[in-house]
Design a protein around this motif. Structure first.
Motif, mmCIF file in Angstrom:
data_model
loop_
_atom_site.group_PDB
_atom_site.id
_atom_site.type_symbol
_atom_site.label_atom_id
_atom_site.label_comp_id
_atom_site.label_asym_id
_atom_site.label_seq_id
_atom_site.Cartn_x
_atom_site.Cartn_y
_atom_site.Cartn_z
ATOM 1 N N LYS A 68 49.281 31.746 46.587
ATOM 2 C CA LYS A 68 50.445 32.642 46.573
ATOM 3 C C LYS A 68 50.187 33.883 45.730
ATOM 4 N N LYS A 69 49.328 33.752 44.715
ATOM 5 C CA LYS A 69 48.974 34.876 43.850
ATOM 6 C C LYS A 69 47.463 34.944 43.719
ATOM 7 N N PHE A 70 46.990 36.114 43.460
ATOM 8 C CA PHE A 70 45.560 36.334 43.272
ATOM 9 C C PHE A 70 45.172 35.880 41.860
ATOM 10 N N PRO A 71 44.246 34.913 41.749
ATOM 11 C CA PRO A 71 43.898 34.396 40.415
ATOM 12 C C PRO A 71 43.022 35.362 39.626
ATOM 13 N N LYS A 72 43.145 35.283 38.334
ATOM 14 C CA LYS A 72 42.279 36.056 37.451
ATOM 15 C C LYS A 72 40.860 35.497 37.588
ATOM 16 N N TRP A 73 39.876 36.338 37.274
ATOM 17 C CA TRP A 73 38.490 35.895 37.419
ATOM 18 C C TRP A 73 38.187 34.685 36.540
ATOM 19 N N TRP A 74 38.687 34.664 35.310
ATOM 20 C CA TRP A 74 38.352 33.550 34.420
ATOM 21 C C TRP A 74 38.860 32.221 34.972
ATOM 22 N N VAL A 75 39.930 32.240 35.739
ATOM 23 C CA VAL A 75 40.442 31.016 36.369
ATOM 24 C C VAL A 75 39.477 30.571 37.466
ATOM 25 N N VAL A 76 39.045 31.519 38.283
ATOM 26 C CA VAL A 76 38.100 31.211 39.358
ATOM 27 C C VAL A 76 36.788 30.695 38.766
ATOM 28 N N GLU A 77 36.333 31.339 37.719
ATOM 29 C CA GLU A 77 35.104 30.923 37.059
ATOM 30 C C GLU A 77 35.227 29.489 36.533
ATOM 31 N N GLY A 78 36.376 29.161 35.945
ATOM 32 C CA GLY A 78 36.616 27.792 35.481
ATOM 33 C C GLY A 78 36.592 26.801 36.627
ATOM 34 N N LEU A 79 37.198 27.175 37.743
ATOM 35 C CA LEU A 79 37.207 26.300 38.907
ATOM 36 C C LEU A 79 35.787 26.060 39.415
ATOM 37 N N LEU A 80 34.982 27.103 39.430
ATOM 38 C CA LEU A 80 33.591 26.963 39.885
ATOM 39 C C LEU A 80 32.796 26.052 38.950
ATOM 40 N N VAL A 81 33.026 26.176 37.662
ATOM 41 C CA VAL A 81 32.355 25.295 36.696
ATOM 42 C C VAL A 81 32.832 23.863 36.894
ATOM 43 N N ALA A 82 34.134 23.683 37.046
ATOM 44 C CA ALA A 82 34.704 22.344 37.217
ATOM 45 C C ALA A 82 34.164 21.656 38.459
ATOM 46 N N CYS A 83 33.898 22.436 39.491
ATOM 47 C CA CYS A 83 33.386 21.876 40.750
ATOM 48 C C CYS A 83 31.863 21.892 40.797
ATOM 49 N N ARG A 84 31.247 22.330 39.712
ATOM 50 C CA ARG A 84 29.783 22.387 39.612
ATOM 51 C C ARG A 84 29.168 23.104 40.816
ATOM 52 N N ALA A 85 29.751 24.255 41.122
ATOM 53 C CA ALA A 85 29.298 25.056 42.264
ATOM 54 C C ALA A 85 27.891 25.593 42.017
ATOM 55 N N ASP A 86 27.093 25.651 43.066
ATOM 56 C CA ASP A 86 25.742 26.199 42.947
ATOM 57 C C ASP A 86 25.805 27.724 42.918
ATOM 58 N N ASP A 87 24.659 28.347 42.652
ATOM 59 C CA ASP A 87 24.609 29.807 42.508
ATOM 60 C C ASP A 87 25.019 30.534 43.789
ATOM 61 N N THR A 88 24.620 30.008 44.935
ATOM 62 C CA THR A 88 24.981 30.642 46.209
ATOM 63 C C THR A 88 26.493 30.647 46.396
ATOM 64 N N THR A 89 27.119 29.522 46.120
ATOM 65 C CA THR A 89 28.579 29.430 46.237
ATOM 66 C C THR A 89 29.245 30.376 45.248
ATOM 67 N N ARG A 90 28.762 30.404 44.027
ATOM 68 C CA ARG A 90 29.329 31.305 43.009
ATOM 69 C C ARG A 90 29.264 32.759 43.473
ATOM 70 N N GLU A 91 28.128 33.152 44.025
ATOM 71 C CA GLU A 91 27.960 34.540 44.487
ATOM 72 C C GLU A 91 28.920 34.864 45.629
ATOM 73 N N LYS A 92 29.088 33.942 46.571
ATOM 74 C CA LYS A 92 30.006 34.163 47.687
ATOM 75 C C LYS A 92 31.445 34.295 47.196
ATOM 76 N N VAL A 93 31.829 33.410 46.289
ATOM 77 C CA VAL A 93 33.194 33.439 45.760
ATOM 78 C C VAL A 93 33.414 34.716 44.953
ATOM 79 N N GLN A 94 32.445 35.083 44.145
ATOM 80 C CA GLN A 94 32.586 36.291 43.335
ATOM 81 C C GLN A 94 32.690 37.527 44.220
ATOM 82 N N SER A 95 31.897 37.589 45.272
ATOM 83 C CA SER A 95 31.968 38.725 46.196
ATOM 84 C C SER A 95 33.342 38.811 46.853
ATOM 85 N N ALA A 96 33.860 37.671 47.279
ATOM 86 C CA ALA A 96 35.191 37.647 47.896
ATOM 87 C C ALA A 96 36.254 38.077 46.896
ATOM 88 N N TRP A 97 36.110 37.641 45.636
ATOM 89 C CA TRP A 97 37.077 38.005 44.593
ATOM 90 C C TRP A 97 37.071 39.516 44.380
#
Length: 148
Positions: A68-97
């Protein structure tokens, strides 16, 4: 000040992009085995690679996943850490953000539309004050108060 008041792109387009982004975040969570929000908070708080991440709450993670709202980057970064996302996933998510952040507040303009920087320095971290990329208008105002 509302997020919608400062959108430079079509509000329907931004809403659709934010919802699509939340689907992307939910897919990251699913690939991690659908950990509970509490488990994700625990991982962010206790992850060895955390390296200075801001603490995140269950409700904040939940809101990021709803779309419903656009999350702040630090929230997205926390989610990626919590899900143990790989570098490729992190890059895709960051680009979309970044794409959505640019739709909401273009680099080089503050939330009021005043020109502040014609040629921003590329390659800065999303939290860098030089970029002034924000997810919500009130974040930018808070940033201004904290850096003034």
């Amino acid at each position: 000040m509302s997020e919608i008041e400062n959108i430079t792109a079509d509000p329907a387009e931004v809403t659709a992009a934010v919802q699509k982004f939340s689907l992307q975040l939910r897919a990251v969570r699913r690939r991690a085995g659908d950990p509970s929000l509490r488990d994700m908070v625990y991982r962010v708080d206790n992850e060895p690679a955390k390296s200075g991440l801001k603490p995140v709450s269950v409700s904040t993670l939940g809101r990021a996943l709803v779309g419903k709202k656009f999350p702040k980057w630090w929230v997205v970064e926390g989610l990626l850490v919590a899900c143990r996302a790989d570098d490729t996933t992190r890059e895709k998510v960051q680009s979309a953000w970044y794409v959505i952040a640019e739709m909401i507040t273009p680099i080089g303009f503050d939330v009021d539309g005043d020109h502040i920087n014609e040629d921003p320095v590329p390659g800065r971290h999303p939290g860098s004050p030089e970029l002034r990329v924000v997810g919500r208008a009130d974040d930018a105002l808070e940033h201004r108060r904290n850096t003034s």
